[in-house]
Design a protein around this motif. Structure first.
Motif, mmCIF file in Angstrom:
data_model
loop_
_atom_site.group_PDB
_atom_site.id
_atom_site.type_symbol
_atom_site.label_atom_id
_atom_site.label_comp_id
_atom_site.label_asym_id
_atom_site.label_seq_id
_atom_site.Cartn_x
_atom_site.Cartn_y
_atom_site.Cartn_z
ATOM 1 N N PHE A 65 67.972 20.112 -6.533
ATOM 2 C CA PHE A 65 66.720 20.003 -7.281
ATOM 3 C C PHE A 65 66.931 19.977 -8.790
ATOM 4 C CE2 PHE A 65 65.546 21.683 -3.143
ATOM 5 C CZ PHE A 65 64.609 20.734 -2.768
ATOM 6 N N ALA A 66 68.167 19.799 -9.232
ATOM 7 C CA ALA A 66 68.459 19.762 -10.668
ATOM 8 C C ALA A 66 67.794 18.568 -11.344
ATOM 9 C CB ALA A 66 69.971 19.738 -10.898
ATOM 10 N N LEU A 115 64.271 11.201 -3.773
ATOM 11 C CA LEU A 115 62.835 11.005 -3.956
ATOM 12 C C LEU A 115 62.302 10.064 -2.884
ATOM 13 C CD1 LEU A 115 60.627 11.827 -6.035
ATOM 14 C CD2 LEU A 115 60.972 9.588 -7.085
ATOM 15 N N SER A 116 61.181 10.430 -2.265
ATOM 16 C CA SER A 116 60.542 9.559 -1.286
ATOM 17 C C SER A 116 59.036 9.602 -1.491
ATOM 18 C CB SER A 116 60.913 9.960 0.146
ATOM 19 O OG SER A 116 60.536 11.287 0.395
ATOM 20 N N TRP A 154 54.712 12.284 -3.856
ATOM 21 C CA TRP A 154 56.172 12.143 -3.845
ATOM 22 C C TRP A 154 56.820 13.429 -3.359
ATOM 23 C CZ3 TRP A 154 58.365 7.489 -4.755
ATOM 24 C CH2 TRP A 154 57.552 6.512 -5.326
ATOM 25 N N LEU A 155 57.890 13.237 -2.580
ATOM 26 C CA LEU A 155 58.705 14.352 -2.092
ATOM 27 C C LEU A 155 60.088 14.240 -2.715
ATOM 28 C CD1 LEU A 155 57.929 14.143 1.735
ATOM 29 C CD2 LEU A 155 56.972 15.777 0.120
ATOM 30 N N ARG A 159 60.702 18.331 -0.370
ATOM 31 C CA ARG A 159 59.858 19.331 -1.030
ATOM 32 C C ARG A 159 58.856 18.576 -1.896
ATOM 33 N NH1 ARG A 159 62.458 23.994 -4.712
ATOM 34 N NH2 ARG A 159 62.442 22.399 -6.316
ATOM 35 N N LEU A 160 57.591 18.997 -1.841
ATOM 36 C CA LEU A 160 56.534 18.285 -2.556
ATOM 37 C C LEU A 160 56.768 18.325 -4.059
ATOM 38 C CD1 LEU A 160 53.836 16.777 -2.122
ATOM 39 C CD2 LEU A 160 52.700 18.962 -2.557
#
Length: 174
Positions: A65-66, A115-116, A154-155, A159-160
């Motif tokens: 998550f950086a 990212l999705s 976006w995830l 994670r949201l």
């Protein structure tokens, strides 16, 4: 003089005191102490191993998550490119092709970093991933389903990062 030295060294020739335990009891006590020390060493080793594993998980989470802030900053760029593609006239073919290529490249880079997109049209409303902007009465869609998406969600690595802004259906009767 020898007697004083023997007495000082515990060799006074007399029988052991009443507090001294027989040798077999002393051996059992030492074995019990050894077992306790071994158990404590195993417990400490397990604690260290658990701490190492926890630290490794925290490092992995931080690494995954950086790039969250960077990708969050890129979302308006993606939104602008998508809006421009929708607004581009049919005769502006070269502009449209360039924008489409740029958007595909940007989305690939984002996907490579975890990212999705969330584009939930037709799916049941999920308050953990969608933000309802309004509700519409419709007989064409089941109640509680997403009818329209104003802005994709976006995830990041599941994670949201941003919820989808949606319109939700409700019964025409109600």
């Amino acid at each position: 003089m020898q007697q004083a030295a023997d007495h000082a060294n515990g060799q006074n020739g007399s029988a052991p005191g009443p507090d001294a335990a027989p040798p077999d009891v002393q051996v059992e006590q030492l074995r019990a102490e050894l077992a306790q020390v071994r158990e404590e060493a195993l417990r400490e080793r397990a604690d260290l191993d658990n701490q190492r594993k926890r630290l490794a998980r925290e490092i992995e989470t931080a690494r995954r998550f950086a790039n969250e802030r960077l990708l969050a900053d890129l979302l308006p760029v993606i939104d602008s490119l998508e809006a421009g593609l929708k607004a581009a006239a049919a005769d502006a073919g070269a502009l449209r092709e360039g924008m489409e290529l740029t958007l595909r490249q940007l989305l690939k880079v984002a996907a490579d970093h975890g990212l999705s997109a969330l584009d939930p049209v037709g799916q049941p409303f999920n308050p953990e991933q969608h933000q309802a902007m309004s509700m519409v009465e419709t007989a064409e869609h089941p109640a509680g389903h997403v009818v329209q998406v104003y802005q994709k969600g976006w995830l990041l690595n599941d994670r949201l990062l941003r919820p989808a802004l949606v319109v939700v259906s409700r019964d025409a009767d109600g």
